[in-house]
Design an enzyme around this catalytic site. Structure first.
Site, PDB file in Angstrom:
ATOM      1  N   ASP A 109      32.482  45.178   2.374  1.00  0.00           N
ATOM      2  CA  ASP A 109      32.554  43.728   2.575  1.00  0.00           C
ATOM      3  C   ASP A 109      31.927  43.418   3.929  1.00  0.00           C
ATOM      4  O   ASP A 109      32.619  43.165   4.919  1.00  0.00           O
ATOM      5  CB  ASP A 109      33.994  43.232   2.504  1.00  0.00           C
ATOM      6  CG  ASP A 109      34.077  41.718   2.375  1.00  0.00           C
ATOM      7  OD1 ASP A 109      33.087  41.041   2.730  1.00  0.00           O
ATOM      8  OD2 ASP A 109      35.108  41.211   1.924  1.00  0.00           O
TER       9      ASP A 109
ATOM     10  N   ARG B 133      39.521  46.731  -7.088  1.00  0.00           N
ATOM     11  CA  ARG B 133      39.290  45.951  -8.317  1.00  0.00           C
ATOM     12  C   ARG B 133      38.613  46.761  -9.424  1.00  0.00           C
ATOM     13  O   ARG B 133      38.520  46.296 -10.555  1.00  0.00           O
ATOM     14  CB  ARG B 133      38.461  44.705  -7.993  1.00  0.00           C
ATOM     15  CG  ARG B 133      39.246  43.631  -7.243  1.00  0.00           C
ATOM     16  CD  ARG B 133      38.453  42.337  -7.130  1.00  0.00           C
ATOM     17  NE  ARG B 133      39.291  41.237  -6.700  1.00  0.00           N
ATOM     18  CZ  ARG B 133      39.481  40.881  -5.433  1.00  0.00           C
ATOM     19  NH1 ARG B 133      38.897  41.580  -4.484  1.00  0.00           N
ATOM     20  NH2 ARG B 133      40.260  39.859  -5.121  1.00  0.00           N
TER      21      ARG B 133
ATOM     22  N   MET C 212      33.561  52.111  -3.985  1.00  0.00           N
ATOM     23  CA  MET C 212      34.995  52.162  -4.213  1.00  0.00           C
ATOM     24  C   MET C 212      35.623  50.799  -3.938  1.00  0.00           C
ATOM     25  O   MET C 212      35.310  50.147  -2.951  1.00  0.00           O
ATOM     26  CB  MET C 212      35.635  53.223  -3.327  1.00  0.00           C
ATOM     27  CG  MET C 212      35.269  54.630  -3.711  1.00  0.00           C
ATOM     28  SD  MET C 212      36.141  55.861  -2.707  1.00  0.00           S
ATOM     29  CE  MET C 212      35.497  57.365  -3.430  1.00  0.00           C
TER      30      MET C 212
ATOM     31  N   GLY D 197      38.313  55.360  -0.105  1.00  0.00           N
ATOM     32  CA  GLY D 197      37.673  54.581   0.942  1.00  0.00           C
ATOM     33  C   GLY D 197      38.648  54.205   2.049  1.00  0.00           C
ATOM     34  O   GLY D 197      38.332  54.323   3.242  1.00  0.00           O
ATOM     35  N   HIS D 198      39.844  53.754   1.670  1.00  0.00           N
ATOM     36  CA  HIS D 198      40.863  53.446   2.675  1.00  0.00           C
ATOM     37  C   HIS D 198      41.236  54.696   3.466  1.00  0.00           C
ATOM     38  O   HIS D 198      41.369  54.669   4.700  1.00  0.00           O
ATOM     39  CB  HIS D 198      42.138  52.912   2.004  1.00  0.00           C
ATOM     40  CG  HIS D 198      41.972  51.609   1.296  1.00  0.00           C
ATOM     41  ND1 HIS D 198      41.838  51.522  -0.063  1.00  0.00           N
ATOM     42  CD2 HIS D 198      41.927  50.332   1.754  1.00  0.00           C
ATOM     43  CE1 HIS D 198      41.733  50.251  -0.421  1.00  0.00           C
ATOM     44  NE2 HIS D 198      41.763  49.510   0.662  1.00  0.00           N
TER      45      HIS D 198
ATOM     46  N   HIS E 118      42.544  53.680  -2.056  1.00  0.00           N
ATOM     47  CA  HIS E 118      41.678  54.675  -2.666  1.00  0.00           C
ATOM     48  C   HIS E 118      41.050  55.492  -1.550  1.00  0.00           C
ATOM     49  O   HIS E 118      41.402  55.334  -0.365  1.00  0.00           O
ATOM     50  CB  HIS E 118      40.619  54.010  -3.548  1.00  0.00           C
ATOM     51  CG  HIS E 118      39.882  52.884  -2.889  1.00  0.00           C
ATOM     52  ND1 HIS E 118      39.020  53.069  -1.830  1.00  0.00           N
ATOM     53  CD2 HIS E 118      39.882  51.549  -3.135  1.00  0.00           C
ATOM     54  CE1 HIS E 118      38.508  51.916  -1.457  1.00  0.00           C
ATOM     55  NE2 HIS E 118      39.026  50.963  -2.226  1.00  0.00           N
TER      56      HIS E 118
ATOM     57  N   GLY F 144      46.369  47.002   0.327  1.00  0.00           N
ATOM     58  CA  GLY F 144      47.053  48.018  -0.458  1.00  0.00           C
ATOM     59  C   GLY F 144      46.236  48.478  -1.645  1.00  0.00           C
ATOM     60  O   GLY F 144      45.029  48.268  -1.722  1.00  0.00           O
ATOM     61  N   TYR F 145      46.907  49.146  -2.568  1.00  0.00           N
ATOM     62  CA  TYR F 145      46.292  49.805  -3.719  1.00  0.00           C
ATOM     63  C   TYR F 145      45.147  50.696  -3.231  1.00  0.00           C
ATOM     64  O   TYR F 145      43.994  50.541  -3.597  1.00  0.00           O
ATOM     65  CB  TYR F 145      45.809  48.803  -4.770  1.00  0.00           C
ATOM     66  CG  TYR F 145      45.907  49.379  -6.170  1.00  0.00           C
ATOM     67  CD1 TYR F 145      47.150  49.516  -6.789  1.00  0.00           C
ATOM     68  CD2 TYR F 145      44.788  49.827  -6.843  1.00  0.00           C
ATOM     69  CE1 TYR F 145      47.260  50.068  -8.049  1.00  0.00           C
ATOM     70  CE2 TYR F 145      44.888  50.373  -8.105  1.00  0.00           C
ATOM     71  CZ  TYR F 145      46.123  50.499  -8.705  1.00  0.00           C
ATOM     72  OH  TYR F 145      46.231  51.063  -9.945  1.00  0.00           O
TER      73      TYR F 145
END
Length: 292
Positions: A156, A193, A190, A42-43, A40, A37-38
């Site tokens: 990642d 965090r 992005m 990139g998602h 941006h 979640g949260y």
């Protein structure tokens, strides 16, 4: 778009959606993107790619307690489900799975997925148990959604390698799609965090992408060695006064074996230059993959 909170309802909705599509074509394809979640941009780029390539697009939003260590930020991890649902809809998701911890883990879990060797280095070295938590929850989500394609960002890169490994080892019928790291206009990768950074930390964090951008030039220098290359990267990062290096490592990808000579750099395997650096209390990761 529908928001769904229970496993049984999601499975029922996906069965119905597949049946409807297969009235007019031979088979349907489900694309899936698990997230914390949260969201941006990139998602959203991953969701949009899944939308282009698949008939049905599923996103999950679940802050998984298994992948957070004892002193990590599970409780303060940023959450904004209402905004996430809006962004997922805008990007083209059909279903967003938003389970509670109780829904995912109704009883204390006694089964886990453990990937060896490639989880002992990089982030795995300083976050024991993290990748076991990731592999376990992603395995559960794959069982629930049963996607044909699953989309993961390469920011990642170690996580992608871990997921590719267990899906191959366990013969899971899902294709893992590697998606390019999205960056802010100034080069910062992005990340959810990034919101933790204050103005000065945010400014200094640009040293990560800047150092990665210099690697190819350093490699081309006469007489370059792996030791010098790593030192150059460290010195560049340490020039930022707030930077505290967790690791700077150069490894093969996706095997994550140590690279100790320029002969390996010029070999057949892609090379991962991976960074983890703290700015204040915020730990950021970044990387770049190089091909010979």
């Amino acid at each position: 778009m529908e928001s769904i909170a229970t496993i049984n309802e999601l499975r029922a909705k996906l069965r119905a959606a597949r049946r409807e599509i297969e009235k007019t074509k031979l088979e349907s394809t489900v694309g899936f993107m698990p997230t914390l979640g949260y969201m941006h941009e990139g998602h959203m780029s991953l969701i949009r790619q899944a939308r282009r390539e698949c008939d049905i697009v599923v996103v999950s939003i679940f802050v998984n307690p298994l992948q957070f260590g004892q002193n990590e930020d599970f409780d303060k991890y940023p959450r904004n489900t209402e905004r996430d649902l809006q962004l997922a809809a805008e990007a083209g998701a059909d279903f967003v799975f938003v389970p509670s911890v109780k829904e995912m883990y109704p009883t204390p879990i006694k089964t886990s997925v453990v990937v060896k060797q490639i989880t002992d280095v990089l982030c795995g070295a300083s976050r024991p148990g993290h990748f076991e938590g990731v592999a376990t929850v992603v395995s559960k989500l794959f069982q629930i959604v049963q996607p044909d394609r699953a989309y993961f960002g390469m920011k990642d890169a170690q996580q992608v390698a871990v997921i590719e490994q267990f899906t191959t080892d366990l013969n899971m019928p899902v294709h893992i799609v590697r998606c390019e790291t999205l960056r802010e206009p100034d080069g910062l990768a992005m990340s959810s965090r990034n919101v933790y950074l204050n103005e000065e930390e945010r400014k200094q964090a640009l040293v990560l992408s800047e150092s990665l951008g210099k690697v190819a030039g350093w490699v081309a220098e006469q007489g370059m060695t792996m030791e010098r290359l790593e030192r150059n990267i460290r010195v560049t990062i340490e020039a930022a006064s707030l930077a505290r290096i967790d690791y700077v490592e150069i490894r093969t990808y996706p095997g994550l074996d140590a690279v100790t000579s320029m002969d390996q750099w010029n070999g057949s395997e892609p090379i991962l230059v991976a960074l983890a650096v703290k700015f204040g209390s915020t730990r950021l990761i970044d990387n770049r993959i190089f091909f010979s």
